[in-house]
Structures are given as structure tokens and as C-alpha cells.
Design an enzyme around this catalytic site. Structure first.
Site, PDB file in Angstrom:
ATOM      1  N   TYR A 172       0.515  -3.130 -26.321  1.00  0.00           N
ATOM      2  CA  TYR A 172       0.607  -2.374 -25.057  1.00  0.00           C
ATOM      3  C   TYR A 172       1.273  -1.091 -24.951  1.00  0.00           C
ATOM      4  O   TYR A 172       1.292  -0.154 -24.661  1.00  0.00           O
ATOM      5  CB  TYR A 172       0.357  -2.864 -23.825  1.00  0.00           C
ATOM      6  CG  TYR A 172       1.341  -3.857 -23.619  1.00  0.00           C
ATOM      7  CD1 TYR A 172       2.619  -3.821 -23.177  1.00  0.00           C
ATOM      8  CD2 TYR A 172       1.231  -5.354 -23.725  1.00  0.00           C
ATOM      9  CE1 TYR A 172       3.691  -4.616 -23.298  1.00  0.00           C
ATOM     10  CE2 TYR A 172       2.274  -6.233 -23.609  1.00  0.00           C
ATOM     11  CZ  TYR A 172       3.640  -5.771 -23.189  1.00  0.00           C
ATOM     12  OH  TYR A 172       4.473  -6.752 -23.047  1.00  0.00           O
TER      13      TYR A 172
ATOM     14  N   GLU B 290      -2.737  26.015 -12.728  1.00  0.00           N
ATOM     15  CA  GLU B 290      -2.830  24.667 -13.400  1.00  0.00           C
ATOM     16  C   GLU B 290      -2.759  24.441 -14.738  1.00  0.00           C
ATOM     17  O   GLU B 290      -2.134  23.527 -15.373  1.00  0.00           O
ATOM     18  CB  GLU B 290      -4.052  23.836 -12.895  1.00  0.00           C
ATOM     19  CG  GLU B 290      -3.959  23.413 -11.493  1.00  0.00           C
ATOM     20  CD  GLU B 290      -5.481  22.610 -11.418  1.00  0.00           C
ATOM     21  OE1 GLU B 290      -5.226  21.335 -10.921  1.00  0.00           O
ATOM     22  OE2 GLU B 290      -6.439  22.999 -11.525  1.00  0.00           O
TER      23      GLU B 290
ATOM     24  N   LYS C 223      -5.166  11.649 -10.396  1.00  0.00           N
ATOM     25  CA  LYS C 223      -4.427  12.840 -10.446  1.00  0.00           C
ATOM     26  C   LYS C 223      -3.696  13.101  -9.041  1.00  0.00           C
ATOM     27  O   LYS C 223      -4.226  13.551  -7.897  1.00  0.00           O
ATOM     28  CB  LYS C 223      -5.131  14.030 -10.634  1.00  0.00           C
ATOM     29  CG  LYS C 223      -4.584  15.461 -10.689  1.00  0.00           C
ATOM     30  CD  LYS C 223      -5.323  16.428 -11.294  1.00  0.00           C
ATOM     31  CE  LYS C 223      -4.770  17.940 -11.274  1.00  0.00           C
ATOM     32  NZ  LYS C 223      -5.786  18.869 -11.419  1.00  0.00           N
TER      33      LYS C 223
END
Length: 118
Positions: free
Chosen positions: A54, A22, A99
Site C-alpha cells: 500500500y 484552477e 475535492k
């Protein structure tokens, strides 16, 4: 105050995770933010200078995640919350980090935190 500014499903590609493999590949994180913000002033003025930008928040969150390269989502969430409060003056927020694909049987795994400026 119950006003807030929302950002939902902000996709950020970054290094994330604890396993060796990872640390060598980019993975997608999804960020949801609910940020307490008094929208009365921009609501009256119709001026972006009075609003929580934003687009700027999204860019800053993405840049911070990409430079942070966190091992844990919990760490990333804390760092982002502190940054948003310090840099943008957000007084209270709910932040969700997901995730996708981390657990094959789940659409996504993640964490959600709520923080308030004290």
C-alpha cells in the site's frame, strides 16, 4: 473473494479543475481505494513480498495525479483505475476521489467508480 486492501484519505496536492484559475494553483484531492486482493498468502507468510504494497500504491497514485493534472475527477479516476490494474495486478477496485472546498456549502464533492478486470 472478499479480501481487500484499503487506502483511505490519501491527500494529494495537484493541479485539478477546468477553470483558468484552477490550472494555476495546486489543490488537494483525497483518494480512497478498496482493492480486491487475496490476503491469504501474506496472512500465512507474514512476508511483505506477498502483500499488495500500500505504500507503493500510495506513492504511485500521488505521482500519477501530480503528473496528470486532470481537468475532471472522472478522467483522473479512470486513469488511476487502469494504472492500478495494469501495474499492481488489482483485479477489482472501488476508487473515490474527493475535492474538498470545491463547493462552499459542501465539505467535498467527488466521484466514485468501481472497476473489474475483464
Amino acid at each position: 473473494m472478499t479480501d481487500c486492501v484499503l487506502i483511505e484519505g490519501l491527500a494529494v496536492e495537484t493541479i485539478v479543475g477546468v477553470y483558468d484559475w484552477e490550472r494555476e494553483v495546486s489543490q488537494r484531492l483525497l483518494v480512497d481505494l478498496e482493492m480486491a486482493w487475496d490476503n491469504r498468502r501474506p496472512g500465512r507468510s507474514d512476508d511483505v513480498a506477498d502483500a499488495l504494497d500500500y505504500a507503493a500504491v500510495s506513492e504511485r497514485v500521488a505521482a500519477r495525479l501530480q503528473s496528470l493534472k486532470p481537468k475532471l475527477l472522472e478522467h483522473a479516476a479512470e486513469v488511476l483505475a487502469e494504472m492500478l490494474m495494469a501495474e499492481f495486478g488489482v483485479r477489482r477496485l472501488t476508487l473515490t476521489l474527493r475535492k474538498p472546498g470545491a463547493v462552499p456549502a459542501a465539505r467535498a464533492v467527488g466521484v466514485r467508480i468501481e472497476r473489474e478486470w475483464r
